[in-house]
Every structure is written in C-alpha cells, then in structure tokens.
Design a protein around this motif. Structure first.
Motif, PDB file in Angstrom:
ATOM      1  N   HIS A   1      -6.942  -4.796  -3.531  1.00  0.00           N
ATOM      2  CA  HIS A   1      -6.478  -3.428  -3.661  1.00  0.00           C
ATOM      3  C   HIS A   1      -7.182  -2.503  -2.660  1.00  0.00           C
ATOM      4  O   HIS A   1      -6.559  -1.696  -1.978  1.00  0.00           O
TER       5      HIS A   1
ATOM      6  N   LYS B   1      -5.973  -2.927   0.831  1.00  0.00           N
ATOM      7  CA  LYS B   1      -4.629  -2.415   1.126  1.00  0.00           C
ATOM      8  C   LYS B   1      -4.643  -0.991   1.681  1.00  0.00           C
ATOM      9  O   LYS B   1      -3.811  -0.644   2.529  1.00  0.00           O
ATOM     10  N   THR B   2      -5.592  -0.211   1.195  1.00  0.00           N
ATOM     11  CA  THR B   2      -5.619   1.186   1.637  1.00  0.00           C
ATOM     12  C   THR B   2      -5.913   1.308   3.144  1.00  0.00           C
ATOM     13  O   THR B   2      -5.126   1.927   3.874  1.00  0.00           O
ATOM     14  N   PRO B   3      -6.990   0.676   3.639  1.00  0.00           N
ATOM     15  CA  PRO B   3      -7.196   0.778   5.099  1.00  0.00           C
ATOM     16  C   PRO B   3      -6.079   0.126   5.903  1.00  0.00           C
ATOM     17  O   PRO B   3      -5.713   0.624   6.976  1.00  0.00           O
TER      18      PRO B   3
ATOM     19  N   THR C   1      -2.991   0.054   5.110  1.00  0.00           N
ATOM     20  CA  THR C   1      -1.899   1.025   5.120  1.00  0.00           C
ATOM     21  C   THR C   1      -2.139   2.085   6.204  1.00  0.00           C
ATOM     22  O   THR C   1      -1.242   2.426   6.977  1.00  0.00           O
TER      23      THR C   1
ATOM     24  N   LYS D   1      -1.792   0.556   9.680  1.00  0.00           N
ATOM     25  CA  LYS D   1      -0.385   0.235   9.932  1.00  0.00           C
ATOM     26  C   LYS D   1       0.419   1.499  10.303  1.00  0.00           C
ATOM     27  O   LYS D   1       1.177   1.505  11.278  1.00  0.00           O
TER      28      LYS D   1
ATOM     29  N   GLU E   1       0.338  -7.022  10.148  1.00  0.00           N
ATOM     30  CA  GLU E   1       1.315  -7.698   9.276  1.00  0.00           C
ATOM     31  C   GLU E   1       0.677  -8.913   8.603  1.00  0.00           C
ATOM     32  O   GLU E   1       0.824  -9.146   7.408  1.00  0.00           O
TER      33      GLU E   1
ATOM     34  N   THR F   1      -1.792  -7.860   6.086  1.00  0.00           N
ATOM     35  CA  THR F   1      -1.075  -7.394   4.897  1.00  0.00           C
ATOM     36  C   THR F   1      -0.661  -8.582   4.032  1.00  0.00           C
ATOM     37  O   THR F   1      -0.832  -8.583   2.821  1.00  0.00           O
TER      38      THR F   1
ATOM     39  N   LEU G   1      -4.074 -11.187  -3.676  1.00  0.00           N
ATOM     40  CA  LEU G   1      -3.809 -10.471  -4.925  1.00  0.00           C
ATOM     41  C   LEU G   1      -2.951 -11.346  -5.847  1.00  0.00           C
ATOM     42  O   LEU G   1      -3.182 -11.409  -7.053  1.00  0.00           O
TER      43      LEU G   1
ATOM     44  N   ASN H   1      -9.051   8.485  -0.054  1.00  0.00           N
ATOM     45  CA  ASN H   1      -9.324   7.806   1.211  1.00  0.00           C
ATOM     46  C   ASN H   1      -8.876   8.703   2.354  1.00  0.00           C
ATOM     47  O   ASN H   1      -7.692   9.009   2.505  1.00  0.00           O
TER      48      ASN H   1
ATOM     49  N   GLY I   1      -8.663   8.199   5.467  1.00  0.00           N
ATOM     50  CA  GLY I   1      -7.794   7.512   6.434  1.00  0.00           C
ATOM     51  C   GLY I   1      -6.338   7.679   6.038  1.00  0.00           C
ATOM     52  O   GLY I   1      -5.483   8.021   6.856  1.00  0.00           O
ATOM     53  N   ILE I   2      -6.065   7.452   4.777  1.00  0.00           N
ATOM     54  CA  ILE I   2      -4.702   7.614   4.269  1.00  0.00           C
ATOM     55  C   ILE I   2      -4.262   9.073   4.432  1.00  0.00           C
ATOM     56  O   ILE I   2      -3.153   9.352   4.920  1.00  0.00           O
TER      57      ILE I   2
ATOM     58  N   ALA J   1      -1.765   0.375  -4.978  1.00  0.00           N
ATOM     59  CA  ALA J   1      -1.950  -0.962  -4.403  1.00  0.00           C
ATOM     60  C   ALA J   1      -1.787  -2.020  -5.494  1.00  0.00           C
ATOM     61  O   ALA J   1      -1.891  -3.197  -5.242  1.00  0.00           O
ATOM     62  N   TYR J   2      -1.565  -1.550  -6.705  1.00  0.00           N
ATOM     63  CA  TYR J   2      -1.408  -2.518  -7.804  1.00  0.00           C
ATOM     64  C   TYR J   2      -0.014  -3.117  -7.828  1.00  0.00           C
ATOM     65  O   TYR J   2       0.960  -2.469  -7.419  1.00  0.00           O
TER      66      TYR J   2
ATOM     67  N   LYS K   1       1.340   0.225  -1.443  1.00  0.00           N
ATOM     68  CA  LYS K   1       0.544   0.035  -0.220  1.00  0.00           C
ATOM     69  C   LYS K   1       0.567  -1.432   0.152  1.00  0.00           C
ATOM     70  O   LYS K   1       0.483  -2.285  -0.747  1.00  0.00           O
ATOM     71  N   PRO K   2       0.627  -1.878   1.357  1.00  0.00           N
ATOM     72  CA  PRO K   2       0.869  -0.996   2.519  1.00  0.00           C
ATOM     73  C   PRO K   2       2.379  -0.777   2.708  1.00  0.00           C
ATOM     74  O   PRO K   2       3.146  -1.726   2.611  1.00  0.00           O
ATOM     75  N   PHE K   3       2.731   0.466   2.965  1.00  0.00           N
ATOM     76  CA  PHE K   3       4.164   0.770   3.088  1.00  0.00           C
ATOM     77  C   PHE K   3       4.516   1.053   4.546  1.00  0.00           C
ATOM     78  O   PHE K   3       3.653   1.331   5.379  1.00  0.00           O
TER      79      PHE K   3
END
Lengths: 665, 129
Positions: free
Chosen positions: A430, A433-435, A437, A440, A470, A473, A480, B17, B19-20, B89-90, B108-110
């Motif tokens: 999880h 995924k944020t970084p 995202t 990307k 990609e 990801t 997960l 975050n 960055g987001i 992200a879940y 995420k990631p979209f």
C-alpha cells in the motif's frame, strides 16, 4: 395189605355165589327128576299104551338112559365139583380167617403207624419250624453272602484300582522323568549337604559335564559365584522356597549362562526335608531383550527429551503419567506437581475447555487421533494464547495399557508474527503504491509535454521510466495479492465474458512487450466463461510474459485455445529452457524461481505463477505445466530449438443454457 | 475545466503524501482546474471556506481515517453537497468509498487519463446543481 384183604373178600363172595348157583342147579335138577318120574309113570302108562311104540320108546329110553347116565356122570362131576368147591370154600374160609387175622394185625399195625404218624407229624412240624428258622438264617446268610460278595467285588475293584494306580504311578514317574529330561531348563536336586543328587539333560548341556560327574559333586561348583550359589540353597532350606535367584552357570568351555533359579525343598511322608529341587531359567535372551528394551526406552526417552515441543503421556483416566523436559521447561512446572494430575487440572485448569475434552475423550473409545487442534485460550487481562494439540493413542505393548500421547505447541507468537507479516505485506504494498502513483503521473505529464518537442532522447528516457513504473506497479499489485491469498481474502468479481475476445486482446497487448517473439494464437474456444476478467487476464499475461522471459533465444510463442465438454483450455507454449520434472509442481509455490543452466536466476519475485494458480483455483479450474528440461517437447522432434515448456490451464465454461441467457440479457 | 467566461472549477486535494499532492495538483492544473492541497484535514469549516467543486480525499491520513473525514463532511449541511472521490491503495476500494459515503474512488496507482475523466465527471455534475 388192604388190597389183599379186598381180593380175599371178593374171592369169598364169588365162592358163595358159586355155591348158591350150584344149589339152585341141584334143586332144578331134582325138580326136573320129579318131572321125569312123572314122565316115567306117564310113560309106563304110555308104555302100555305105547307097546308098539316101545321100541321107539326103548330107543328113546335108551337114549334117555344114556342121557341120564350122562347127566349122572355130569352130576358126579358136579358133585365132585361141589366137593371140590366146598373144600375150596373151606380153604377160603381158612384163608379168610388168616386174612382177617392178618387184617387185624394190619389194623393194629395201622394204628401203630398212625400213632407213629402223629409223632412223625409233630416231628415234621418241629422240623418245619426248624426249617423256617434255617430259611431265616439262610436269608441272613444270603445277605451276609451278598455283602461279602460286594466286599469282595470292592476289594477286587480296589485291587484293580491299586493296580491301575500303581501303573499310573509308574507312568507318572516315567512321565515326570521325561518331563524333567525334556525340560530345556537345567533342573537339579541337591542333598542336605549341597551335593547334586540328580540332574536332567539340560543341566548336562549347560555345564558340559556328564551326568555321572555331576551327581555327587557340589552344586556350587558350577557357578561363577559359588558362594552366592551356596547362600542360595541355604536360603531354600531356611525358607522352604526361593524364586528368581540370579546366578551364572559356567560351562566347562567357559561359556556363561545367566539363569534365574526357582527352588523349593522336598520332604518325605513324615515331613522330613530330603533335599532341594532347583530349576534354572535361562535368561540370557531375556537379558538381551531387556537390554534392547532399555536401549529402546532410552532412545525413546532421548527423543522425547530432546523434543522441543512439550509432550504429555496420559493414562486412560487422562491423568498425566509422564511429561518431557520441554513440558516442564515451557510451562515452568515440576514433575512432582504434574504427574498424576488430570490433564484438565494443569495450568490452573486453563486447559479445561470443551474442545480439548471432546478431542481427548474420544481418542481411546474411537481409537482415533487428532492433529493440529487449534485452541485459543483467553486469559482476561493477560491476553490470549493459541495452542496446537496433537493427540494419539499409544499402546504400551508390555502391559497392553492404553495411553494417550498429547503433544502441544504454543503458536501464539507464530500467529502474531504471521499476522504482522501479512499486515506488513499489505502495508508495504500500500505504501509503495503512493509513490508509484506520483512518479507515474509525473512521467505521464512529462511525456505529454515533451511529445510535442523534438527532444527524442528525453522522450525515450521517459518511455523507459514509464515501462519500469508499469513493472513496479505490477510487482506491487502482485505482492498485495499474495498477502491477500495468504490471508484468504483473495476475492474475485465474476462476470460473464467472451473468452476468445479476451485472449485476442491480451495477445495483442503482450505482443508489444517483445519485438523478438511472435505470439501466435491457434484455435478457438468459442465459449464464454463466468469469471473475473481482470484476473483471468493476469493469468494470460503472467504465462505469456514468463514464456517471453524464459525463452530468450526463441522467437515464437504459441497460444492454443480449445474446449472440451466442460472447460475452456489454454496452452501457452514456449521454446525456452524448459523445467525439470521434479520442479514442475514447485514452480507454482510462492517465491519459487527456475534458474537457468549457469545458476543465474531470472528477474522477478517468483509470485506470478503462485497468483495465477490462486486465480485459476478461484475459478474452479486447473493449471499445470508440461515440460522436459533440455528435451524436445514433442517426441521425435529433434530440433533443440523446439524444447521448452507448455503451461496449460482450464476453466469451466458457461453451459449452453447459461450462454443463451447471457446473450439474451 | 477551463472554459471562457467562467471561473475555473476549484478542486481540493487532501492527502498526507506531498508527492501525490504535487502530481495531482500539476495534472489538474494542466487541464485548467484550480487545485488546492492540504496534507491534513483542517475541519469542516476549513473545507466549507474553500468551497471546492470536488474533493479528492486519501483513505489514510496522518492521525485521521479518510473515511471518517468523508462521513463528517457528508454529515454536515455546509459540506454535504461537495462530491468526494477517495484515493485508495487498498484492494476493496469501492466498498471502502461507499461505506464512507464518498461519491467515487480511484485505485492507486491510477492513470492520468482516469484522473481527468473522474474530475470532469464530478465537476460537471456539480455544475448542474
């Protein structure tokens, strides 16, 4: 005598009658004479009248004279006769008198006889009485006789019995002798002075000495410990009996035999002790077995002792018979406070739960066992404890006693770690995924902005970064998913879709991943399936990317589609390095990777097949591989370039009815 | 979207975050939106004061659960009309968003495209209101 008398009387009567008859006859003749005289007178008269007739008459007369003479003669005879008869009569009368006298005498005699008869009768009566007495005496005598006969018979039987007994005694003696001789245990009788008086063959064998030499020698001479042997038979004399007295017999050649003696005194009828009868039992083998058993026991105890898991041995009543070191160490208890306790009483009765009771109480009656029985014990204020129990029936062969082996493992910490691990996986993916995202999005923004410029280098860099993102990801998503599969939270959203269309779509997009390989679709399923389209796509993508990855020197990948009655079938064939048969199941395990010949691993986490297998399983399908490392995939296919693997999976397709319903909707 | 004679749509992004926040802000600005960002939820009043046409809200915030924030906003008259799209992200993103009373979600990631489509969708709806 009476008869004689009778005949005399008769004779008399007859004589009388005769006499009377003769008288009558005489009278008759007299009368007839008268008549004849008359006749004569008449005839004289007549004679005159009958002068003429006189000749006739004379003749007649002559005749009649003759007759008369005849008659006179007859009369003389009759008179003589009469005289004779008179004489006879007299004789008879005399005889009668004599007879009467005789009769009288006889009567007298008869009376005498009668008197005698009375006496005789009295005598007879007396004799009868005597006879009765004798008869009675005879009955008694008979009884006596019968009794004596019986006694005799009894005596005979007794004699016979005695004979039989004596015979059987003889037999018994022979029998016991043969028994003694047949016994493989050395048997010996010892005198009051400790000398051997009799031995059997086994004694000869065990000592190596002949019978003649043994008899008369000291019993104690044949043992490694003569003193102990002497003490032994002295004990027998003292106590009357000794059992399991351990001694070692020494053979002439030095061989030793461990024996246990059972001995007792034997006495005569008067109860005087005559000697000792001693039987030795060879326990050499027993001792070996004992030693082996002790070794086995020590081995078993060694295993139990070194086992890290706590272990209990319970008896039928579920009381602790013993526990291993690990048990005492783990639960910080002592043997003293544990042994003999009911299992439920342990740990301050914390183990007294219905679950454990149910499992334990049916082991012995049902001859069952249980494995990995997980019980969570909640301790208010302290937390909870998760324990795994294994229980099984155990038979102690020596006594046939039924026991229960109860092994346990505290997995509380393991569970906590597992949960921590699972939540870490989830958190990590999880957080990743944020970084990802962010990167990307920014790369996509940059690509948009620089596409219009002629700066090809920058565009190329951005494209590479984009590809890597990609991949990143995908890895994050896979990780997960693995944690979801592990936590049993891997759920799919199933919808009906056209399987061939999906295959075509995937192959087209995967073709972009490799310029070297040509991905060919062969065949069609012509089927719809109900499933999670994205997940099934991932299975396709995983298998095709693997095919690309593991066939770096090949240029073709074949995706074959087919169907049978129930399933759609997919085969993805590469011409790469292949997979050894012993690894073909392992590759579907988590984090497993197939290395190449020089031991170098291919990049990746080794989770693609694991996830694919989980997805196929969720669709109630099957996934497997057909491959032989370094061997052509088809028999007779000599072209080494054609070696490789074929990954296959099948998923149940929609039944015609369901397909129609779907088309209508 | 930037349209002539109209003020740009205002989008508020709350995510812990940075960055987001930066990337989404830049992406939305590319399409002419007025993007405001916040690393924390400052309260209903603060949101009401910004009065965004759309709120992007991350599920996990420092010290606060994004779902609680969504529920709070949807439960308040001053903010309940603001469309909320949650970043998550879940895996069970849609369920989480629905539970919290959010209008939509982005896993995420979209893709950039998806962000733009989603933004357009919810801001044009709010325009109709």
């Amino acid at each position: 005598m009476i008869k004689i008398i009778q005949s005399d009387e008769e004779e008399l009567t007859l004589a009388r009658k005769e006499l009377a008859y003769q008288k009558d006859e005489r009278e008759k003749r007299a009368a007839e004479l008268v008549v004849a005289n008359v006749e004569l007178a008449f005839q004289q008269a007549e004679k005159e009248k009958r002068i003429e007739e006189l000749s006739v008459a004379n003749v007649e007369l002559l005749f009649q004279n003759n007759e008369k003479e005849k008659r006179a003669a007859e009369l003389v005879i009759a008179n003589e006769e009469l005289a004779f008869q008179n004489k006879e009569k007299e004789k008879r009368a005399e005889e009668l008198t004599v007879a009467n006298e005789k009769l009288l005498f006889q009567n007298k005699e008869k009376e005498k006889r009668a008197a005698e008869l009375v006496i005789a009768n009295e005598e007879l009566a007396f004799q009868n009485k005597e006879k009765e007495k004798r008869a009675a005496e005879l009955v008694i005598a008979d009884i006596e006789l019968a009794f004596q006969i019986k006694q005799k018979e009894k005596r005979e039987i007794a004699n016979k019995e005695l004979e039989v007994f004596s015979n059987s005694l003889k037999l018994a003696s022979q029998y016991s002798r043969s028994l003694i001789e047949a016994s493989t245990d050395p048997l010996v009788t010892i005198s009051l002075t400790g000398k051997i008086t009799d031995v059997n063959e086994a004694s000869v064998n065990v000592t190596g000495e002949p019978r003649e030499k043994l008899i008369g020698t000291d019993f104690s001479d044949y043992f490694t410990e003569p003193k102990k042997a002497r003490e032994g038979y002295k004990q027998v004399f003292k106590k009357g009996v000794v059992s399991d007295y351990s001694l070692t017999i020494r053979h002439k050649n030095g061989t030793l035999t461990d024996v246990l003696y059972n001995a007792s005194v034997y006495k005569d009828d008067a109860g005087k002790v005559l000697g000792v009868f001693a039987a030795a039992r060879d326990v050499t083998e027993q001792k070996i077995l004992q030693k082996e058993r002790a070794q086995t026991l020590s081995y078993a105890e060694g295993i139990l002792g070194t086992m890290r898991e706590p272990l209990l041995i319970l008896d039928k009543q579920l009381r602790v018979k013993s526990a291993n070191e690990a048990f005492y160490r783990t639960f910080s208890v002592k043997a003293k406070s544990t042994e003999g306790c009911l299992v439920y009483e342990l740990k301050n009765r914390r183990w007294d739960t219905p679950q454990l009771r149910e499992a334990l109480e049916k082991i012995l009656p049902q001859k069952s066992a249980f494995n990995d029985l997980e019980i969570t014990f909640d301790f208010p204020g302290i937390g909870s404890n998760v324990m795994l129990f294994n229980g099984r029936r155990l038979i102690q062969s020596e006594k046939g006693e039924e026991l229960i082996l109860l092994a346990m493992q505290d997995i509380t910490e393991q569970r906590v770690l597992q949960q921590r691990n699972d939540s870490f996986m989830s958190m990590a993916s999880h957080e990743l995924k944020t970084p990802v995202t962010t990167i990307k999005m920014l790369v996509q923004i940059l690509q948009m902005q620089y596409e219009k410029t002629k700066d090809t280098t920058l565009v190329e860099y951005l494209a590479t970064i984009g590809k890597q993102i990609e991949q990143l990801t995908k890895l994050v998503t896979d990780l997960l998913d693995v944690s979801k599969i592990k936590a049993d939270k891997f759920k799919l959203e199933k919808k009906t879709f056209d399987f061939d269309a999906l295959a075509k779509e995937i192959v087209q997009s995967c073709q972009l991943l490799s310029q070297q390989h040509t991905i060919i679709i062969q065949g069609k399923t012509k089927a719809h399936i109900k499933g999670d389209r994205d997940s099934v796509s991932r299975v396709f993508i995983n298998l095709i990317t693997n095919a690309i990855k593991y066939s770096p020197s090949a240029n073709t990948i074949i995706v074959s589609l087919s169907q049978d009655e129930k399933d759609v079938c997919v085969g993805i064939k590469d011409f790469g390095i292949g997979i050894a048969s012993d690894l073909q199941e392992k590759i579907f395990e988590r984090f497993f990777q197939v290395g190449n010949d020089d031991g170098r691993s291919f990049a990746g986490l080794g989770i693609g097949l694991y996830i694919s297998a989980a997805i196929v399983a969720q669709h109630h399908g099957r996934i497997w591989v057909e491959s032989s490392k370094g061997m052509p995939t088809r028999p007779g296919d000599a072209d080494r370039s054609r070696q490789g693997s074929t990954f296959l999976f099948q998923i149940p397709k929609l039944k015609p009815k369901e397909k129609k319903a779907h088309e209508n909707s | 979207m930037k349209t002539p004679n109209m003020a740009p749509k205002k989008i508020l992004i709350i995510d812990d975050n940075e960055g987001i926040l930066f990337a989404v802000k830049k992406a939305l600005e590319l399409k002419g939106y007025e993007a405001h960002t916040s690393e924390t939820f400052m309260g209903v009043i603060a949101v009401a004061n910004v009065a965004p046409d759309l709120l992007y809200l991350d599920v996990s915030l420092v010290g606060k659960d994004g779902r609680e924030v969504a529920q709070e906003l949807k439960g308040n008259d001053k903010t309940k009309h603001i469309p909320i799209v949650m970043f998550t992200a879940y895996p069970n993103a849609s369920e989480l968003a629905k539970e919290a009373g959010a209008d939509g979600f982005l896993s995420k990631p979209f893709e950039l495209e998806l962000l733009w489509k989603m933004t357009e969708k919810y801001t044009s709806t709010s325009e109709k209101d």
